[in-house]
Scaffold this active site. Structure first.
Site, PDB file in Angstrom:
ATOM      1  N   SER A   1      34.130 -48.680  -8.125  1.00 19.45           N
ATOM      2  CA  SER A   1      34.600 -47.389  -7.613  1.00 19.45           C
ATOM      3  C   SER A   1      33.744 -46.925  -6.448  1.00 19.45           C
ATOM      4  CB  SER A   1      34.528 -46.336  -8.717  1.00 19.45           C
ATOM      5  OG  SER A   1      35.289 -46.732  -9.823  1.00 19.45           O
TER       6      SER A   1
HETATM    7  C1  LIG Z   1      37.726 -48.501 -11.615  1.00 18.83           C
HETATM    8  S1  LIG Z   1      37.334 -49.888 -12.576  1.00 18.83           S
HETATM    9  C2  LIG Z   1      35.777 -49.470 -13.272  1.00 18.83           C
HETATM   10  C3  LIG Z   1      34.703 -49.239 -12.255  1.00 18.83           C
HETATM   11  C4  LIG Z   1      33.302 -49.424 -12.769  1.00 18.83           C
HETATM   12  N1  LIG Z   1      32.929 -48.504 -13.814  1.00 18.83           N
HETATM   13  C5  LIG Z   1      32.251 -49.430 -11.673  1.00 18.83           C
HETATM   14  O1  LIG Z   1      31.098 -49.627 -12.015  1.00 18.83           O
HETATM   15  O2  LIG Z   1      32.571 -49.234 -10.517  1.00 18.83           O
HETATM   16  C6  LIG Z   1      38.420 -49.691 -13.952  1.00 18.83           C
HETATM   17  C7  LIG Z   1      38.293 -50.787 -14.991  1.00 18.83           C
HETATM   18  O3  LIG Z   1      38.931 -50.360 -16.179  1.00 18.83           O
HETATM   19  C8  LIG Z   1      39.352 -51.519 -16.874  1.00 18.83           C
HETATM   20  N2  LIG Z   1      40.290 -51.134 -17.923  1.00 18.83           N
HETATM   21  C9  LIG Z   1      41.602 -50.833 -17.824  1.00 18.83           C
HETATM   22  N3  LIG Z   1      42.095 -50.536 -19.037  1.00 18.83           N
HETATM   23  C10 LIG Z   1      41.079 -50.644 -19.920  1.00 18.83           C
HETATM   24  C11 LIG Z   1      40.957 -50.473 -21.325  1.00 18.83           C
HETATM   25  N4  LIG Z   1      41.999 -50.109 -22.083  1.00 18.83           N
HETATM   26  N5  LIG Z   1      39.748 -50.687 -21.896  1.00 18.83           N
HETATM   27  C12 LIG Z   1      38.676 -51.056 -21.145  1.00 18.83           C
HETATM   28  N6  LIG Z   1      38.739 -51.250 -19.820  1.00 18.83           N
HETATM   29  C13 LIG Z   1      39.916 -51.039 -19.210  1.00 18.83           C
HETATM   30  C14 LIG Z   1      39.922 -52.392 -15.767  1.00 18.83           C
HETATM   31  O4  LIG Z   1      39.952 -53.755 -16.164  1.00 18.83           O
HETATM   32  C15 LIG Z   1      38.958 -52.104 -14.631  1.00 18.83           C
HETATM   33  O5  LIG Z   1      37.975 -53.110 -14.530  1.00 18.83           O
END
Ligand SMILES: C[S@@+](CC[C@H](N)C(=O)[O-])C[C@H]1O[C@@H](n2cnc3c(N)ncnc32)[C@H](O)[C@@H]1O
Length: 405
Positions: free
Chosen positions: A76
């Site tokens: 992000s």
């Molecule tokens: C915006 S990214 C996270 C960014 C991260 N926290 C960083 O350090 O920048 C969103 C993540 O959420 C994950 N995601 C989506 N649905 C999810 C779920 N039900 N449980 C866990 N992770 C999930 C996606 O695979 C993706 O990698």
């Protein structure tokens, strides 16, 4: 375009410039968050981009897309991470769960909790957890626990003092509240009638009560917490889309051809300057208009009759065979000033446009300035007479109430 000075060269200098920019725009408010961003080498978690790009404060790095080209995972933007870390108020020694991994934010959390604290980061996608674990090791944060799981389900390591959700959620599954220590907080980008706010909720028994809310946007949750909007195409093509995000949505079966009928216009004398934000208007309309949805118009479309205030996603009201949406017209060039209004279509176009115009008036008189509403999540099944007055949004797991001051 880069917002960093051209002279910044080393990663330390770039981090320092990034933190200066985020302090200057008001995102970073505390030294603790600033110090974490100054220490963690963000570029290690974003090897696909140049050093300078890795430290662009508002740049997200998309690391995975689905078959339609839609981003499903990213590191992000530092701006949104700093914003949510300020909201989460993470203290030394705390136990924190992060849902949605990338590695970088988990490393920031590890800095904030210090050696006495614990960070567990959960992602549903093995591509993401493998990558996060590798980069966390390389950056010296192998004490962060990386877990491959659906973050809507319970995970080991709780009870948590903080749950930080870094993926767009539509609901608040019981695992988050149950896994939270009493008085702990969940910070989550939550979608309500199609609008997303990063809300920090404090646990109060079986309820969650908001302590802060900020505008944000995120990739969508997958797995058991996934939720798709209901899309209606009144022209039968993707040129115009109407989106309804909640379970109780209006009947849209009589809207075919509605946009080909004459248009009613209403103007409100309520004005807004060029860069002046008006996100709280959208939220107020979402709370006050029955049959609320969002209208979007394809940026390539040359339609002049369908002209919502914002082509990406604009407040809309539907009733039977009629609809109206928020409109905006320029009334002065120097400095640029716009007037809010509404366009209505269908037999009831005047009444629906009036409804929007009236609520624009209420918003500007009562809610335009001030602290904004309080959001409270009550367990699903809480009877109506135990809810506060005001709008209720029924999710699968919670009844969300929104109380405006
Ligand atoms: C915006 S990214 C996270 C960014 C991260 N926290 C960083 O350090 O920048 C969103 C993540 O959420 C994950 N995601 C989506 N649905 C999810 C779920 N039900 N449980 C866990 N992770 C999930 C996606 O695979 C993706 O990698």
């Amino acid at each position: 375009m880069s917002t960093l000075p051209k002279t910044a060269e080393t990663d330390e200098q770039l981090r320092s410039a990034m933190v200066d920019a985020l302090r200057a725009d008001g995102t970073i408010r505390t030294d603790r968050v600033a110090d974490a961003l100054l220490v963690v080498p963000r570029h290690v978690f974003a090897p696909e981009v140049s050093l300078t790009e890795a430290y662009e404060p508002v740049r997200a790095l998309v690391t995975k897309r689905d078959g339609h080209g839609l981003a499903v995972s990213s590191v992000s933007a530092a701006q949104i991470q700093a914003l949510m870390l300020e909201q989460a108020d993470v203290q030394p020694g705390m136990r924190v769960e992060e849902i949605g991994s990338g590695g970088y934010n988990a490393a920031l959390l590890a800095e904030l909790v210090g050696p006495e604290g614990e960070v567990t980061t959960v992602d549903i996608d093995p591509f993401v957890t493998d990558r996060a674990a590798r980069f966390l090791y390389e950056a010296g944060y192998s004490r962060v626990k990386v877990v491959l799981a659906d973050g809507s389900e319970p995970v080991d390591g709780g009870p948590f003092d903080r749950v930080v959700v870094t993926v767009g959620a539509w609901d608040l599954p019981p695992a988050w509240t149950d896994g939270l220590a009493e008085g702990g907080t969940i910070t989550v980008p939550l979608r309500m009638r199609g609008l997303t706010r990063s809300i920090s909720f404090r646990r109060d028994g079986d309820r969650l009560v908001s302590v802060s809310a900020e505008v944000c946007g995120f990739v969508r949750m997958q797995g058991t917490g996934a939720h798709d909007e209901h899309l209606v195409l009144p022209r039968g093509t993707k040129e115009v889309g109407l989106r309804f995000d909640e379970l109780d949505r209006p009947d849209t079966s009589r809207l075919a051809g509605v946009l080909e009928t004459p248009r009613a216009e209403r103007w409100t004398q309520v004005t807004v300057g060029n860069q002046e934000p008006f996100d709280s208007l959208y939220l107020w309309l979402a709370c006050s208009l029955p049959g609320f949805g969002l209208i979007s118009v394809d940026p390539e479309s040359d339609t002049r009759t369908v002209a919502p205030a914002n082509r990406m996603a604009c407040p809309l009201v539907v009733d039977g065979d009629s609809l109206a949406y928020l409109a905006l017209r320029k009334i002065s060039n120097g400095p640029a000033t716009f007037e809010f209004g509404a366009h209505g279509f269908g037999p009831d176009r005047g009444r629906l446009a009036d409804l929007i115009a009236e609520q624009v008036g209420v918003w500007t008189r009562e809610h335009r300035t001030g602290s904004g509403p309080t959001f409270t999540a009550h367990p699903a099944g809480t009877p109506d007479d135990q809810l506060p007055d005001g709008p209720v949004i029924d999710k699968r797991h919670v009844r969300l109430t929104i109380s405006w001051p």
